[in-house]
Design an enzyme around this catalytic site. Sequence first.
Site, PDB file in Angstrom:
ATOM      1  N   SER A 140      65.658 110.902  -2.349  1.00 55.96           N
ATOM      2  CA  SER A 140      66.597 110.241  -3.079  1.00 55.96           C
ATOM      3  C   SER A 140      68.181 110.714  -2.654  1.00 55.96           C
ATOM      4  O   SER A 140      68.421 109.976  -2.424  1.00 55.96           O
ATOM      5  CB  SER A 140      66.480 109.679  -4.300  1.00 55.96           C
ATOM      6  OG  SER A 140      67.689 109.092  -5.479  1.00 55.96           O
ATOM      7  N   GLU A 175      76.489 112.951 -14.299  1.00 56.57           N
ATOM      8  CA  GLU A 175      76.592 111.434 -14.726  1.00 56.57           C
ATOM      9  C   GLU A 175      75.899 111.429 -15.967  1.00 56.57           C
ATOM     10  O   GLU A 175      75.177 111.334 -16.482  1.00 56.57           O
ATOM     11  CB  GLU A 175      76.828 110.567 -13.541  1.00 56.57           C
ATOM     12  CG  GLU A 175      77.145 108.745 -13.780  1.00 56.57           C
ATOM     13  CD  GLU A 175      75.662 108.300 -13.048  1.00 56.57           C
ATOM     14  OE1 GLU A 175      77.288 107.421 -12.196  1.00 56.57           O
ATOM     15  OE2 GLU A 175      75.004 107.787 -13.010  1.00 56.57           O
TER      16      GLU A 175
END
Length: 250
Positions: free
Chosen positions: A63, A153
């Site tokens: 990813s 995050e």
Amino acid sequence: MNAQYPMDHFKTFKNKITRFLMVYKFALDEMETKIEILKEEFHLLHEYNPIEHTKSRLKSPESMMNKLIRKGCDLSLENIRNNIKDIAGLRITCSFISDIYRINDMLHHQHDLKILEVKDYIKNPKPNGYQSLHLLIEVPIYMSDGLEHVCVEVQIRTIAMDFWASLEHKIFYKYNEAVPLHLLQELKAAANSATALDQQMERLHREISEIKEANAAEEEEQLKLMISNQQFSIPSALLSLMGENKLNEK
């Protein structure tokens, strides 16, 4: 010797990838520990837990590579570190909108954390209806060979926001992002309904809290503390002493 080199090269590369991902995993561990402490503190002081649950994840190497290619960057661990800020992700789910901003304030008061960026998709929802509060936080991680500053995050949202985002993700995954227009319109309507539900529950929560505080003010009970499922009574002599110290401070 030549036959051995590819295996040695593979082991070296594997170790680099492992260490690269390891620091992000440790950063998530650090953040989850902080959240658990905040949950416990808030529960003990206010008899209320603003956090329903948390979920963490690390992006897979595949990813990360695909995202780096989409950004038009050369493949390297340094480019991944500098250009991909959501390798480590932590999602915090709350009951009420006010809890989101309460947790945001708590994280801002953690002096070892550095808040790099705040994106408020609650006050400014995305066009498709998505809502959440996003924080990019730099977390210090002490490794054996030195200090690492790792970006995590953090997404903070209500149960209703999380339910909508999960449904939207499943629909886009099924249609490979070529979603029919009528489904997009219904998703936006569902987001508006989720917002209305959050606002209604927020009003109920506020009114119930006001009633609870009013009732507590009318009751005269012996003060008790509950720490780690153990209950403690506060002796009246200690309460008197605290009152005298408060007067002396004045």
